[in-house]
Motif scaffolding. Structure first.
Motif, PDB file in Angstrom:
ATOM      1  N   VAL A  63      39.436  48.497  54.217  1.00 40.65           N
ATOM      2  CA  VAL A  63      39.304  47.493  53.163  1.00 40.65           C
ATOM      3  C   VAL A  63      39.861  46.177  53.682  1.00 40.65           C
ATOM      4  N   VAL A  66      40.454  42.927  48.149  1.00 43.84           N
ATOM      5  CA  VAL A  66      40.281  43.548  46.831  1.00 43.84           C
ATOM      6  C   VAL A  66      40.474  42.481  45.761  1.00 43.84           C
ATOM      7  N   ASP A  67      39.778  42.655  44.654  1.00 44.34           N
ATOM      8  CA  ASP A  67      39.986  41.825  43.473  1.00 44.34           C
ATOM      9  C   ASP A  67      40.003  42.782  42.297  1.00 44.34           C
ATOM     10  N   LEU A  68      41.199  43.010  41.774  1.00 43.63           N
ATOM     11  CA  LEU A  68      41.362  43.986  40.694  1.00 43.63           C
ATOM     12  C   LEU A  68      41.543  43.311  39.346  1.00 43.63           C
ATOM     13  N   LYS A  73      36.030  45.392  39.041  1.00 43.12           N
ATOM     14  CA  LYS A  73      36.851  45.285  40.249  1.00 43.12           C
ATOM     15  C   LYS A  73      35.926  45.211  41.463  1.00 43.12           C
ATOM     16  N   THR A  74      36.368  44.532  42.519  1.00 40.90           N
ATOM     17  CA  THR A  74      35.579  44.486  43.750  1.00 40.90           C
ATOM     18  C   THR A  74      36.453  44.860  44.940  1.00 40.90           C
ATOM     19  N   VAL A  75      35.835  45.548  45.874  1.00 43.59           N
ATOM     20  CA  VAL A  75      36.481  45.928  47.126  1.00 43.59           C
ATOM     21  C   VAL A  75      35.523  45.528  48.242  1.00 43.59           C
ATOM     22  N   THR A  76      36.023  44.791  49.215  1.00 44.02           N
ATOM     23  CA  THR A  76      35.214  44.385  50.359  1.00 44.02           C
ATOM     24  C   THR A  76      35.604  45.243  51.551  1.00 44.02           C
ATOM     25  N   ASP A  77      34.599  45.847  52.198  1.00 46.78           N
ATOM     26  CA  ASP A  77      34.897  46.714  53.341  1.00 46.78           C
ATOM     27  C   ASP A  77      34.800  45.928  54.650  1.00 46.78           C
ATOM     28  N   SER A  84      31.472  47.055  43.784  1.00 47.40           N
ATOM     29  CA  SER A  84      31.943  46.697  42.450  1.00 47.40           C
ATOM     30  C   SER A  84      31.981  47.925  41.558  1.00 47.40           C
ATOM     31  N   VAL A  88      38.601  51.528  40.297  1.00 48.15           N
ATOM     32  CA  VAL A  88      38.698  51.648  41.745  1.00 48.15           C
ATOM     33  C   VAL A  88      39.945  52.449  42.078  1.00 48.15           C
ATOM     34  N   LEU A  90      42.082  53.390  45.442  1.00 50.57           N
ATOM     35  CA  LEU A  90      42.266  53.177  46.872  1.00 50.57           C
ATOM     36  C   LEU A  90      43.216  54.252  47.388  1.00 50.57           C
TER      37      LEU A  90
END
Length: 109
Positions: A63, A66-68, A73-77, A84, A88, A90
């Motif tokens: 990761v 992250v934007d929680l 919520k979004t997680v960028t890999d 999205s 989420v 983790l």
């Protein structure tokens, strides 16, 4: 002694110190389990299967962001793909975290 000093400094890059920290963790867990066998891999496999049965999408990647905040919520890999979801989870490796917990436990914190 050197491995314990490395553990106290939270420096586990040395393979020997890491191996010694793992042995210490296993010994501490054995005391807590009172000799019962710990089957972490089986538990992890069962938990993953259950999550998938309930529709969870499991992504195994590094990761980078992250934007929680907010309802979505979004997680960028590591590839830059943004995932999205409303929820989420983790799950990070516990190597250093477990070593720190052992250190704090032994220090009486």
């Amino acid at each position: 002694g050197e491995s314990l000093l490395s553990l106290a400094r939270e420096e586990l890059a040395d393979p020997q110190s890491l191996a010694d920290a793992r042995r210490l963790l296993r010994a501490a867990l054995d005391q807590c389990l009172d000799g019962r066998e710990l089957r972490t891999r089986e538990v992890m496999i069962a938990m993953r299967a259950q999550a998938e049965r309930f529709g969870a999408e499991i992504i195994t990647d590094d990761v980078t962001a992250v934007d929680l905040t907010g309802p979505i919520k979004t997680v960028t890999d590591s590839d830059g793909t943004v995932h999205s979801a409303r929820t989420v989870i983790l799950a990070m490796g516990a190597g250093k975290l477990a070593a720190k917990a052992i250190h704090e436990y032994l220090a009486g914190k």
